[in-house]
Design a protein around this motif. Structure first.
Motif, short mmCIF file in Angstrom:
data_model
loop_
_atom_site.label_atom_id
_atom_site.label_comp_id
_atom_site.label_asym_id
_atom_site.label_seq_id
_atom_site.Cartn_x
_atom_site.Cartn_y
_atom_site.Cartn_z
N PRO A 187 79.65 -58.36 90.36
CA PRO A 187 80.50 -58.63 91.52
C PRO A 187 81.51 -57.51 91.74
O PRO A 187 81.69 -56.63 90.91
N GLY A 188 82.16 -57.58 92.84
CA GLY A 188 83.15 -56.57 93.24
C GLY A 188 82.90 -56.24 94.69
O GLY A 188 82.77 -57.13 95.52
N LEU A 189 82.79 -54.97 94.99
CA LEU A 189 82.43 -54.55 96.35
C LEU A 189 81.05 -55.11 96.65
O LEU A 189 80.17 -55.06 95.79
N PRO A 190 80.84 -55.64 97.85
CA PRO A 190 79.51 -56.19 98.18
C PRO A 190 78.48 -55.08 98.40
O PRO A 190 78.06 -54.78 99.50
N TYR A 191 78.07 -54.45 97.28
CA TYR A 191 77.13 -53.34 97.34
C TYR A 191 75.79 -53.76 97.95
O TYR A 191 75.16 -52.97 98.64
N GLY A 192 75.37 -54.97 97.68
CA GLY A 192 74.10 -55.44 98.24
C GLY A 192 74.11 -55.42 99.75
O GLY A 192 73.18 -54.93 100.40
#
Length: 125
Positions: free
Chosen positions: A32-37
């Motif tokens: 989780p964290g920045l919504p890289y997906g």
């Protein structure tokens, strides 16, 4: 018309499934964290939209646009359609309109999301 609608629906199911699987894979790989997906999906979808619009036009393949562009890429990410719209305005020389479209889309979409969240929280509270 019904066949075109079925193409869009099938493509949408495929695109949405790929988006989901991409998000799951990225979450497992990065965490989780920045919504890289979502970032990956938006950038990849925009690239594919740009590539497809040229490929389908030059290869007389526009009959595949409902399935591939509206369906698959629309289900994968609507950001690709937004990107194509913004680029089309810019390419037509409507630079100010393209800028207003981009800014307005981002700002008003975030405002709408906030109002949606606040409204539903108010209803469910």
């Amino acid at each position: 018309m019904i066949m075109t609608l079925l193409q869009v629906a099938l493509g949408g199911a495929i695109g949405a499934s790929v988006r989901y699987l991409t998000n799951v894979a990225v979450m497992r790989g990065i965490g989780p964290g920045l919504p890289y997906g979502t970032l990956i999906v938006n950038v990849a979808g925009s690239f594919l939209m740009g590539a497809l619009v040229v490929l389908l036009a030059q290869k007389s393949g526009t009959r595949f646009a409902p399935f591939l562009m509206t369906g698959v890429l629309g289900g994968f990410t609507t950001f690709s359609a937004f990107s194509l719209d913004a680029f089309t305005l810019w390419e037509r020389g409507q630079v100010a309109l393209a800028g207003a479209y981009v800014a307005g889309s981002v700002v008003f979409s975030i405002i709408a999301l906030v109002f949606g969240v606040m409204t539903m929280r108010g209803i469910l509270a």
